[in-house]
Design a protein around this motif. Sequence first.
Motif, mmCIF file in Angstrom:
data_model
loop_
_atom_site.group_PDB
_atom_site.id
_atom_site.type_symbol
_atom_site.label_atom_id
_atom_site.label_comp_id
_atom_site.label_asym_id
_atom_site.label_seq_id
_atom_site.Cartn_x
_atom_site.Cartn_y
_atom_site.Cartn_z
ATOM 1 N N ASP A 130 29.948 67.355 61.662
ATOM 2 C CA ASP A 130 30.769 68.266 61.049
ATOM 3 C C ASP A 130 30.486 68.226 59.560
ATOM 4 N N ASN A 185 27.376 70.368 58.800
ATOM 5 C CA ASN A 185 27.762 71.634 58.909
ATOM 6 C C ASN A 185 28.353 72.388 57.819
ATOM 7 N N THR A 186 29.469 71.517 57.300
ATOM 8 C CA THR A 186 30.218 72.083 56.175
ATOM 9 C C THR A 186 29.391 72.123 54.787
ATOM 10 N N SER A 220 27.192 75.237 54.497
ATOM 11 C CA SER A 220 27.844 76.516 54.891
ATOM 12 C C SER A 220 28.787 76.858 53.696
ATOM 13 N N THR A 222 21.773 80.115 56.997
ATOM 14 C CA THR A 222 22.536 79.026 56.798
ATOM 15 C C THR A 222 21.905 77.798 58.003
ATOM 16 N N THR A 269 22.067 74.256 60.039
ATOM 17 C CA THR A 269 22.872 73.496 60.723
ATOM 18 C C THR A 269 22.513 72.057 61.183
ATOM 19 N N ARG A 311 21.994 70.621 63.690
ATOM 20 C CA ARG A 311 20.974 70.333 64.700
ATOM 21 C C ARG A 311 19.291 70.668 64.176
ATOM 22 N N ASP A 312 19.425 71.345 62.842
ATOM 23 C CA ASP A 312 18.148 71.472 62.479
ATOM 24 C C ASP A 312 17.509 70.282 61.549
ATOM 25 N N GLN A 321 15.544 76.519 59.352
ATOM 26 C CA GLN A 321 16.701 76.977 60.234
ATOM 27 C C GLN A 321 15.988 77.399 61.572
#
Length: 136
Positions: free
Chosen positions: A27, A30-31, A34, A100, A102, A104-105, A120
């Motif tokens: 989390d 990801n923040t 972004s 952006t 994430t 998972r990348d 990405q």
Amino acid sequence: MNGAEFFMRYSGYRLLPRELVTGDAVDDANTVMSISLPQYTGKFLRLSSCWMVITPHGVATSFKAVLSAGFDIAIDRKTAILAALKSGEPCMLLALGKRTMTARDLFVTYHPMAARECSQGHTKTYDATKEKSWTS
């Protein structure tokens, strides 16, 4: 340690404002990817259109992060990648584009014969020991 944990431990938590930290590496990664982040120029920009080389001992990047993050912005990309791969430590090679990224990348490189450059939705895996720069 997975990619999100590695990214956050050695880079992301230096950038993420304390009030946004959840303690969940996915989390939080990801923040970080972004939101607009402060730069030493006084502007705020997302982590995009830049590169990062992350190791347990430091971060080299073209992102103009605030100086308190302690990132090396004076080194060129090829030199940073080569130094990280030759260090014998795990590292993360990021090529951030306009979209952006994430959690998972994010993948960690553990050996130069399987270097992983993350972007990405795509990871390029290659043998860095076969590059001309490896022996020079």
